[in-house]
Design a protein around this motif. Structure first.
Motif, PDB file in Angstrom:
ATOM      1  N   ASP A 290       0.802  -1.219   0.000  1.00 14.32           N
ATOM      2  CA  ASP A 290       0.000   0.000   0.000  1.00 14.32           C
ATOM      3  C   ASP A 290       0.837   1.272   0.000  1.00 14.32           C
ATOM      4  O   ASP A 290       0.302   2.360  -0.264  1.00 14.32           O
ATOM      5  N   VAL A 291       2.152   1.176   0.273  1.00 11.96           N
ATOM      6  CA  VAL A 291       2.990   2.383   0.302  1.00 11.96           C
ATOM      7  C   VAL A 291       3.637   2.656  -1.051  1.00 11.96           C
ATOM      8  O   VAL A 291       4.267   3.699  -1.237  1.00 11.96           O
ATOM      9  N   VAL A 292       3.504   1.730  -1.995  1.00 13.56           N
ATOM     10  CA  VAL A 292       4.195   1.871  -3.279  1.00 13.56           C
ATOM     11  C   VAL A 292       3.776   3.136  -4.002  1.00 13.56           C
ATOM     12  O   VAL A 292       4.612   3.921  -4.476  1.00 13.56           O
ATOM     13  N   GLU A 293       2.501   3.383  -4.098  1.00 14.18           N
ATOM     14  CA  GLU A 293       1.997   4.524  -4.856  1.00 14.18           C
ATOM     15  C   GLU A 293       2.546   5.841  -4.310  1.00 14.18           C
ATOM     16  O   GLU A 293       2.961   6.732  -5.070  1.00 14.18           O
ATOM     17  N   GLY A 294       2.566   5.979  -2.978  1.00 10.93           N
ATOM     18  CA  GLY A 294       3.060   7.203  -2.376  1.00 10.93           C
ATOM     19  C   GLY A 294       4.540   7.429  -2.622  1.00 10.93           C
ATOM     20  O   GLY A 294       4.975   8.563  -2.869  1.00 10.93           O
ATOM     21  N   LEU A 295       5.326   6.353  -2.559  1.00  8.10           N
ATOM     22  CA  LEU A 295       6.759   6.486  -2.799  1.00  8.10           C
ATOM     23  C   LEU A 295       7.040   6.831  -4.260  1.00  8.10           C
ATOM     24  O   LEU A 295       7.917   7.651  -4.559  1.00  8.10           O
ATOM     25  N   VAL A 296       6.305   6.211  -5.165  1.00  5.06           N
ATOM     26  CA  VAL A 296       6.472   6.546  -6.582  1.00  5.06           C
ATOM     27  C   VAL A 296       6.148   8.017  -6.812  1.00  5.06           C
ATOM     28  O   VAL A 296       6.855   8.717  -7.550  1.00  5.06           O
ATOM     29  N   ALA A 297       5.114   8.507  -6.166  1.00  8.56           N
ATOM     30  CA  ALA A 297       4.752   9.921  -6.287  1.00  8.56           C
ATOM     31  C   ALA A 297       5.850  10.832  -5.755  1.00  8.56           C
ATOM     32  O   ALA A 297       6.009  11.968  -6.222  1.00  8.56           O
ATOM     33  N   ASP A 298       6.624  10.319  -4.787  1.00  3.01           N
ATOM     34  CA  ASP A 298       7.737  11.087  -4.223  1.00  3.01           C
ATOM     35  C   ASP A 298       9.017  10.933  -5.033  1.00  3.01           C
ATOM     36  O   ASP A 298      10.078  11.415  -4.614  1.00  3.01           O
ATOM     37  N   GLY A 299       8.951  10.244  -6.168  1.00  2.31           N
ATOM     38  CA  GLY A 299      10.116  10.115  -7.030  1.00  2.31           C
ATOM     39  C   GLY A 299      10.992   8.927  -6.733  1.00  2.31           C
ATOM     40  O   GLY A 299      12.139   8.866  -7.191  1.00  2.31           O
ATOM     41  N   ILE A 300      10.475   7.949  -5.967  1.00  5.78           N
ATOM     42  CA  ILE A 300      11.242   6.741  -5.655  1.00  5.78           C
ATOM     43  C   ILE A 300      10.523   5.541  -6.277  1.00  5.78           C
ATOM     44  O   ILE A 300       9.545   5.035  -5.715  1.00  5.78           O
ATOM     45  N   PRO A 301      10.953   5.069  -7.453  1.00  8.20           N
ATOM     46  CA  PRO A 301      10.337   3.879  -8.046  1.00  8.20           C
ATOM     47  C   PRO A 301      10.381   2.714  -7.058  1.00  8.20           C
ATOM     48  O   PRO A 301      11.443   2.402  -6.501  1.00  8.20           O
ATOM     49  N   THR A 302       9.242   2.093  -6.815  1.00  6.07           N
ATOM     50  CA  THR A 302       9.133   1.094  -5.749  1.00  6.07           C
ATOM     51  C   THR A 302       8.348  -0.110  -6.239  1.00  6.07           C
ATOM     52  O   THR A 302       7.365   0.036  -6.972  1.00  6.07           O
ATOM     53  N   ARG A 303       8.791  -1.285  -5.807  1.00 12.27           N
ATOM     54  CA  ARG A 303       8.056  -2.517  -6.090  1.00 12.27           C
ATOM     55  C   ARG A 303       7.850  -3.291  -4.791  1.00 12.27           C
ATOM     56  O   ARG A 303       8.706  -3.249  -3.892  1.00 12.27           O
ATOM     57  N   ALA A 304       6.764  -4.008  -4.709  1.00 15.83           N
ATOM     58  CA  ALA A 304       6.473  -4.858  -3.557  1.00 15.83           C
ATOM     59  C   ALA A 304       6.738  -6.309  -3.934  1.00 15.83           C
ATOM     60  O   ALA A 304       6.111  -6.843  -4.850  1.00 15.83           O
ATOM     61  N   VAL A 305       7.695  -6.917  -3.240  1.00 17.78           N
ATOM     62  CA  VAL A 305       8.069  -8.314  -3.478  1.00 17.78           C
ATOM     63  C   VAL A 305       8.353  -8.965  -2.124  1.00 17.78           C
ATOM     64  O   VAL A 305       8.574  -8.269  -1.133  1.00 17.78           O
ATOM     65  N   PRO A 306       8.355 -10.293  -2.043  1.00 15.59           N
ATOM     66  CA  PRO A 306       8.703 -10.936  -0.765  1.00 15.59           C
ATOM     67  C   PRO A 306      10.132 -10.579  -0.346  1.00 15.59           C
ATOM     68  O   PRO A 306      11.065 -10.705  -1.135  1.00 15.59           O
ATOM     69  N   LEU A 307      10.294 -10.142   0.902  1.00 17.28           N
ATOM     70  CA  LEU A 307      11.612  -9.706   1.390  1.00 17.28           C
ATOM     71  C   LEU A 307      12.174 -10.565   2.520  1.00 17.28           C
ATOM     72  O   LEU A 307      13.253 -10.264   3.015  1.00 17.28           O
TER      73      LEU A 307
END
Length: 327
Positions: A290-307
């Protein structure tokens, strides 16, 4: 492919095992010349006349396959006879245990350092007895150690502690007011560090503690600037999953510097390279999608994967996602 990783501690060791696994599977060759780890040295200290380097040792032993996976530190099958004797004489800290094989490595390290051998060469000599599949570089060979400034004095009136005492003896239970990498301003990056960043195809930030593992590396003059200037993409992985630390007590460190214990807060702590920060990309766990969209909007390309780094093969899939994001 040349991969440079900034790492510290057990989390960094597990991540590097995954990077090495990924390189072996993808390139099929000897990854020794392709994988470089720039390792935190701010945990280092003098004890009983010996120079102790916890993160460097942890990562070396893990890559060598000789680490004690049960305790999370030291060599497998080690004994503690010498440590007990030192403690009996009041020379060592009773709460900071060193195995006999650890002490042997520290004797060798100290002897070489006193002979004028740079720490980077000392690390290479110690690691040479095993096939670690990586080049290990201390962030600096100078003494720049993390000091914890306490919110309240200890019972004996101290207002600051070496990081190891705060972390190991007190388990980060004493509230910290701030962290200082004492000596960092005068320290220099180890030989090869800046080149490893500049010449990499990709730079990865391991999911190590962002405050006391990655932070002290960035505190060495020239390293943060090198990360901003490198043509390589810089991709990080969150050490926080669903609001909890993966390992250790990073939440106590983040709280002390006023940062929320969350995957997106740590990303914003590093910042986007497009706005003067470090990151060209960030991985969060699927639990934090759920945080991916906000980070992308802040200029940080983000993906959600198992960590969760349960084993090198699983971690390699996480690394593959980072490489894909970099590409």
């Amino acid at each position: 492919m040349k991969i440079t990783v900034l790492a510290g501690g057990v989390g960094g060791a597990r991540y590097l095992l995954g990077v090495r696994h990924w390189l072996q599977d993808s390139d099929g060759g000897d990854p020794a010349a392709q994988l470089t780890a720039i390792v935190n040295t701010a945990d280092d200290l003098w004890l009983a006349g010996l120079r102790i380097t916890p993160d460097l040792d942890t990562i070396t032993y893990a890559l060598a396959g000789v680490n004690d996976t049960t305790r999370g530190w030291g060599r497998a099958g080690d004994s503690e006879v010498v440590n007990g004797e030192l403690a009996a004489w009041g020379v060592a800290w009773p709460w900071f245990t060193l195995g006999d094989l650890d002490i042997a490595a520290s004797v060798a390290r100290t002897a070489w350092l006193r002979d004028g051998v740079p720490l980077a060469e000392v690390v290479a000599r110690l690691a040479a007895r095993w096939d670690v599949g990586a080049r290990l570089l201390p962030a600096t060979g100078d003494e720049a150690e993390t000091i914890v400034h306490l919110a309240q004095p200890t019972d004996d009136g101290r207002t600051e502690l070496h990081f190891q005492e705060w972390w190991v003896r007190y388990r980060a239970a004493l509230p910290a007011a701030s962290f200082e990498v004492r000596g960092a301003a005068e320290a220099r990056p180890s030989a090869g560090v800046l080149e490893a960043i500049a010449e990499a195809d990709v730079v990865l930030l391991a999911p190590s503690n962002p405050v006391v593992s990655i932070g002290p590396i960035l505190a060495i003059p020239g390293i943060r600037e090198a990360l901003r200037d490198t043509p390589a993409p810089v991709i990080g992985a969150s050490p926080i999953i669903a609001g909890s630390v993966v390992r250790g007590m990073a939440d106590a460190c983040l709280t002390a510097i006023g940062v929320e214990t969350s995957a997106d807060a740590v990303a914003r702590l590093h910042g986007s390279r497009t706005t003067g920060g470090l990151l060209d990309g960030w991985l969060v766990d699927t639990a934090d999608a759920d945080v991916v969209e906000g980070l992308v909007a802040d200029g940080i390309p983000t993906r959600a994967v198992p960590l969760w780094m349960t084993d090198p093969a699983t971690t390699a899939r996480m690394v593959d996602a980072a490489i894909s994001l970099a590409g």
